[in-house]
Design a protein around this motif. Sequence first.
Motif, PDB file in Angstrom:
ATOM      1  N   MET A   1       0.875  -1.296   0.263  1.00 53.78           N
ATOM      2  CA  MET A   1      -0.021   0.249  -0.145  1.00 53.78           C
ATOM      3  C   MET A   1       0.859   1.290  -0.140  1.00 53.78           C
ATOM      4  SD  MET A   1      -3.250   1.131   2.564  1.00 53.78           S
ATOM      5  CE  MET A   1      -1.999   1.292   4.074  1.00 53.78           C
ATOM      6  N   ARG A   2       0.365   2.342  -0.712  1.00 47.74           N
ATOM      7  CA  ARG A   2       1.283   3.451  -0.809  1.00 47.74           C
ATOM      8  C   ARG A   2       0.553   4.720  -0.248  1.00 47.74           C
ATOM      9  NH1 ARG A   2       3.584   6.235  -6.340  1.00 47.74           N
ATOM     10  NH2 ARG A   2       5.080   4.347  -6.009  1.00 47.74           N
ATOM     11  N   VAL A   3       1.194   5.321   0.536  1.00 42.70           N
ATOM     12  CA  VAL A   3       0.645   6.449   1.346  1.00 42.70           C
ATOM     13  C   VAL A   3       1.492   7.920   0.852  1.00 42.70           C
ATOM     14  CG1 VAL A   3       0.444   7.937   3.268  1.00 42.70           C
ATOM     15  CG2 VAL A   3       0.158   5.220   3.194  1.00 42.70           C
ATOM     16  N   GLU A   4       0.924   8.746   0.133  1.00 44.05           N
ATOM     17  CA  GLU A   4       1.461  10.093  -0.655  1.00 44.05           C
ATOM     18  C   GLU A   4       1.111  11.071   0.401  1.00 44.05           C
ATOM     19  OE1 GLU A   4       1.044   9.622  -5.190  1.00 44.05           O
ATOM     20  OE2 GLU A   4      -0.664   8.633  -4.010  1.00 44.05           O
ATOM     21  N   ILE A   5       2.371  11.795   0.555  1.00 43.60           N
ATOM     22  CA  ILE A   5       2.012  12.883   1.372  1.00 43.60           C
ATOM     23  C   ILE A   5       2.612  14.243   1.030  1.00 43.60           C
ATOM     24  CG2 ILE A   5       2.662  14.086   3.838  1.00 43.60           C
ATOM     25  CD1 ILE A   5       3.467  11.094   4.729  1.00 43.60           C
ATOM     26  N   TRP A   6       1.528  15.276   0.549  1.00 38.02           N
ATOM     27  CA  TRP A   6       2.150  16.383   0.128  1.00 38.02           C
ATOM     28  C   TRP A   6       2.202  17.402   1.178  1.00 38.02           C
ATOM     29  CZ3 TRP A   6      -0.771  13.121  -2.886  1.00 38.02           C
ATOM     30  CH2 TRP A   6      -0.501  13.355  -4.386  1.00 38.02           C
ATOM     31  N   SER A   7       3.483  17.986   1.069  1.00 34.76           N
ATOM     32  CA  SER A   7       3.744  18.914   2.334  1.00 34.76           C
ATOM     33  C   SER A   7       4.864  20.009   1.867  1.00 34.76           C
ATOM     34  CB  SER A   7       4.631  18.050   3.499  1.00 34.76           C
ATOM     35  OG  SER A   7       5.694  17.513   2.857  1.00 34.76           O
ATOM     36  N   ASP A   8       5.235  20.994   2.713  1.00 35.18           N
ATOM     37  CA  ASP A   8       6.175  22.005   2.369  1.00 35.18           C
ATOM     38  C   ASP A   8       6.845  22.316   3.536  1.00 35.18           C
ATOM     39  OD1 ASP A   8       7.508  24.039   1.382  1.00 35.18           O
ATOM     40  OD2 ASP A   8       5.748  25.370   1.179  1.00 35.18           O
ATOM     41  N   ILE A   9       8.214  22.074   3.584  1.00 36.17           N
ATOM     42  CA  ILE A   9       9.392  22.336   4.784  1.00 36.17           C
ATOM     43  C   ILE A   9       8.761  23.630   5.678  1.00 36.17           C
ATOM     44  CG2 ILE A   9      11.011  23.653   3.601  1.00 36.17           C
ATOM     45  CD1 ILE A   9      11.560  20.510   6.008  1.00 36.17           C
ATOM     46  N   HIS A  30      -0.086  -3.680   9.330  1.00 33.49           N
ATOM     47  CA  HIS A  30       0.632  -3.955   8.262  1.00 33.49           C
ATOM     48  C   HIS A  30       1.615  -2.839   7.894  1.00 33.49           C
ATOM     49  CE1 HIS A  30      -2.281  -7.216   7.473  1.00 33.49           C
ATOM     50  NE2 HIS A  30      -3.287  -6.274   7.979  1.00 33.49           N
ATOM     51  N   ARG A  31       2.144  -2.356   8.637  1.00 30.40           N
ATOM     52  CA  ARG A  31       3.084  -1.133   8.502  1.00 30.40           C
ATOM     53  C   ARG A  31       4.254  -1.404   7.676  1.00 30.40           C
ATOM     54  NH1 ARG A  31       3.060  -2.555  13.656  1.00 30.40           N
ATOM     55  NH2 ARG A  31       4.998  -3.526  14.757  1.00 30.40           N
ATOM     56  N   ASN A  32       4.676  -2.583   7.664  1.00 28.87           N
ATOM     57  CA  ASN A  32       6.042  -3.062   7.056  1.00 28.87           C
ATOM     58  C   ASN A  32       5.743  -3.277   5.216  1.00 28.87           C
ATOM     59  OD1 ASN A  32       7.563  -3.344   9.089  1.00 28.87           O
ATOM     60  ND2 ASN A  32       7.036  -5.649   9.494  1.00 28.87           N
ATOM     61  N   ASP A  33       4.257  -3.232   5.051  1.00 27.13           N
ATOM     62  CA  ASP A  33       3.996  -3.143   3.752  1.00 27.13           C
ATOM     63  C   ASP A  33       3.253  -1.942   3.210  1.00 27.13           C
ATOM     64  OD1 ASP A  33       3.988  -6.105   3.485  1.00 27.13           O
ATOM     65  OD2 ASP A  33       2.334  -6.189   4.878  1.00 27.13           O
ATOM     66  N   VAL A  34       3.717  -1.045   3.960  1.00 26.89           N
ATOM     67  CA  VAL A  34       3.302   0.531   3.534  1.00 26.89           C
ATOM     68  C   VAL A  34       4.530   1.510   3.056  1.00 26.89           C
ATOM     69  CG1 VAL A  34       2.453   2.829   4.268  1.00 26.89           C
ATOM     70  CG2 VAL A  34       1.562   0.733   5.380  1.00 26.89           C
ATOM     71  N   GLU A  35       4.418   1.905   1.683  1.00 25.39           N
ATOM     72  CA  GLU A  35       5.467   2.625   1.235  1.00 25.39           C
ATOM     73  C   GLU A  35       4.955   4.063   1.256  1.00 25.39           C
ATOM     74  OE1 GLU A  35       7.306   3.682  -3.398  1.00 25.39           O
ATOM     75  OE2 GLU A  35       5.394   2.644  -3.240  1.00 25.39           O
ATOM     76  N   VAL A  36       5.801   5.139   1.990  1.00 22.27           N
ATOM     77  CA  VAL A  36       5.575   6.317   2.098  1.00 22.27           C
ATOM     78  C   VAL A  36       6.351   7.067   0.968  1.00 22.27           C
ATOM     79  CG1 VAL A  36       5.396   8.209   3.753  1.00 22.27           C
ATOM     80  CG2 VAL A  36       5.177   5.921   4.418  1.00 22.27           C
TER      81      VAL A  36
END
Length: 240
Positions: A1-9, A30-36
């Motif tokens: 599973m993929r989690v995409e995070i839009w952010s700004d520093i 299932h944290r080990n199956d997550v791509e961030v």
Amino acid sequence: MRVEIWSDIACPWCYIGKARFEKGLAAFAHRNDVEVVHRSFELDPARAKHDTAPVVEMLAKKYGRTREEAQAMEEHVASNARSEGLEYRTEGRDHGNTFDIHRLLHLAKARGRQDELLTLAYRANFAEERSVFDQEVLVSLAVEAGLDEPEVRRVLEDGTAYADEVRADEREAAELGATGVPFFVFDRTYGVSGGQPAELFTQALEQAWQGRKVTAAAAGNADTCDADGACEVPAAAVEG
């Protein structure tokens, strides 16, 4: 599973949201199956590259507040950060254009060091006496994250390097309806806006894992930084 995070520093709620998301992820079975994947979102893209201003001054101007009220806004955000175990300076921080930082984060992604650089950049901007709007500081942070210094300098000197990747992220954010950050997308089925509690992130991960097609956004984009470069806080934080 993929989690995409839009952010700004430059966004304090992104700094806080990253910490809360990581706590939520740690509680997910299932944290080990997550791509961030971290994606780019500029809060103040129209600002000139070398045009920086004190954060408190920027907040006062943006919201039409006095300096004291703007300082209280910073203290409110700092309290939230510290509750997550994060250091946060409320004085001496600058606000500026973050395009070069985003370009370096795409270089770091290509080299498998994106999260390392993002973590260091957040720490430098919010907790330490280092300005992320200084090129030499950026080089130092990138090298500390494990990137090759000559390559980092080449990217910074070539304003087109990874520029297309930054713009692509920003177009995609607009297509998804993101007007502020942080903005989290779970497997392209579940969206969460703002630096929400860790428990909500765990719930989002579980729902996305189960394949539910849901969209959730925090009411009013609370605890986000908007596309004008300012960060939203409750009025009570500056009036109390």
